[in-house]
Design an enzyme around this catalytic site. Sequence first.
Site, mmCIF file in Angstrom:
data_model
loop_
_atom_site.group_PDB
_atom_site.id
_atom_site.type_symbol
_atom_site.label_atom_id
_atom_site.label_comp_id
_atom_site.label_asym_id
_atom_site.label_seq_id
_atom_site.Cartn_x
_atom_site.Cartn_y
_atom_site.Cartn_z
ATOM 1 C CE LYS A 50 -1.572 1.058 4.014
ATOM 2 N NZ LYS A 50 -0.756 2.258 4.318
ATOM 3 C CB THR A 51 3.560 2.416 2.270
ATOM 4 O OG1 THR A 51 2.763 2.249 3.445
ATOM 5 C CG2 THR A 51 4.420 3.651 2.426
ATOM 6 C CG ASP A 242 -1.778 5.723 4.109
ATOM 7 O OD1 ASP A 242 -2.227 4.726 3.500
ATOM 8 O OD2 ASP A 242 -0.816 5.659 4.896
ATOM 9 C CD GLU A 243 -3.556 2.463 7.122
ATOM 10 O OE1 GLU A 243 -4.607 1.818 6.906
ATOM 11 O OE2 GLU A 243 -2.466 1.911 7.344
ATOM 12 C CD GLN A 273 -5.509 -4.769 6.745
ATOM 13 O OE1 GLN A 273 -4.749 -4.696 7.712
ATOM 14 N NE2 GLN A 273 -5.068 -4.663 5.503
ATOM 15 N NE ARG A 621 -2.052 -7.873 10.582
ATOM 16 C CZ ARG A 621 -1.947 -7.078 9.531
ATOM 17 N NH1 ARG A 621 -0.989 -6.189 9.474
ATOM 18 N NH2 ARG A 621 -2.783 -7.177 8.508
#
Length: 675
Positions: A50-51, A242-243, A273, A621
């Site tokens: 994503k980043t 973002d997010e 998420q 995770r």
Amino acid sequence: MATRTYMLKAATATPAPRIDYERLLNEEQLLAVEAGEGPALVIAGAGSGKTRTLTFRVARLLERGIPPEGVLLLTFTNRAAREMTRRVEELTGAFADVRKLLSGTFHHAAHVLLRQHAGAIGFSRDFTVLDREDSRDLMSSCIAERKLPRERRFPKAEVVLDMISMAANLQLSVAEVLVERRPQFLPVAEDVLAVARRFAERKGRMHLMDFDDLLVMLKRLLVDNPIIREQLVQRFHCVLVDEYQDTNRLQGELVDLLAGERRNLTVVGDDCQSIYSFRGADFTNIIDFPKRYPGCGIYPLTRNYRSTPEILRLANASISLNQRQFSKQLISSRPPGLVPVLACTLDLDQQAAFVAQRVLELRDGGMPLEQMAVLYRAHSHSIELQLELVRRGIPFRVRSGVRFFEQIHVKDVLAHLRLAGNPRDELALKRVFKLVPGIGPATAEILWEVLLALPPELSLVEGLARPEVQAELPRKAAAGFARLIQLLERLGAPGSNLTPGQMIQDVLAGGYGEYLRTEFPEEERREDDIRQLAEFAGRFEELPRFLSEIALVAEFSAREATGEPPAESLTLSTVHQSKGLEWQAVFVISLAEGRFPLPGAARTPDEEEEERRLFYVAATRAKDELALCYPISAVLRGGERAVLKLSRFVEELPIGEEAPYDRLIVETRTAQPGS
């Protein structure tokens, strides 16, 4: 002959890219990065880069000729903004001055814009931003101004601030928050609302803004001043977020206002998420984005670089059961690995023993403790594990929190039990005194000195009832002190058969539950911690043994605090705190109904889907190994053993040959005679 002027327009062709995007990005990432103008929704699955995608998207916009000052990049931490800006600078080199980007948190961006336009909403451009301590002091002053009757239990300043903050971020009135979220304060609603109004008045008069005001005032600026809003819409050629799945209603509205008629908006997030509704995050911001921006581009990122195919198979099977989502299947870019296991243990103690033993095996096999984590739905679920880790000398850290037995509210309750075991425990008695409204450190010290001067044959309860002690009480402390005497009398009654678990329940019912509700914003979580402590204490019939077990953990913590920090530590974390992180091996514990999900956490279909998303976050995770732990039974507060039902999020997974996990039955080896 007339002479006319013919104007040449600037070339609009997109410059040839300086960066080799095709080599550096996968096909899905490349599509998102190369998206044209207009609204774009990037659905970035767990571990999908994503980043990286957002960073390259910013670089590509700059390459196309958008000036750096025309880019607004909104993130949830300033650290994330700095990291992305640094990467953009590395990518773009000298052709773009990335220092001119407005990047950072929503609050940072609001602060910058309000400094430029505060006059339009009646504030000085030199307004002061209050930190949390300043806000608490001002609120305390507003409460004191109200001159409330001493006998009324009014919420502390921190709790009122929390209600005002909730109202701002959910775009509700404080009255609506009282009704919907804090009904216990309805008897004092009139005073709460008056204090909230006074707080706002005093801030405005002194040109002060608190953290939430930055967003509230930016929205007011944009809504009430269409000319300024149009200027900002024209200034920011592109807005990137973002997010996005974590934005609340207020943040979502700000994004829409700043994007404006340009609609040149790129939002990046993962609906699967979205797990922070308890903080005010609004799931509809991301799930309804295509409705608010018809015709938007939707760019899913499904290539996962973190987890093995086996772990993703389990995660995909789970989240596919959610109805409200952008459907996708994560695909692993890694070779096959170990199949996740469902470890079935007899009880919570055996679960703790399994995790501790497996951690040691992995460490002996070369995996550092830093690459392992134990995740759970609530910190109180780690009680047995923390004790087991201490017994085995395994260093651990509790992410974003103190160890369970070191939390203030847990120590408060344990202080009552310590007094039942030892009425002369000075530290415990002073701690309990200070829980009574109207008694501070100075009064607690005086009361202790008076008690010491009384005849030693008197019991603690008899001493507290003596006139010499009562004479030192502030008037507003009288009712609470009488209640404390009644509680201590019950806890320490001669011949009492109360178990430690029953004692803890009595402390909660005897005034401490009410204290939590008025003193702390997160009183529900704290009450649940105390109930879990009572359940854990239920296995102990004698108070001394229970307290000695707790002391063991305290001694271990004290040694760690004063000695050399361990070279590595096992991470213990709630699933909420683990989001965005990854470890080689992950243990998800207490996967039983009533623990994951928590009681009352999945009452509606929407709530159940969020809890399932939480399970999905926990599973994703893990990079190499995933262990799901199910304790079949638990010892309840009365000492009886109850059978626990397997969590619905495991129960609903495929079974038989299609099961995405192997079942592991954990047994305890019985010591042989003479061994």
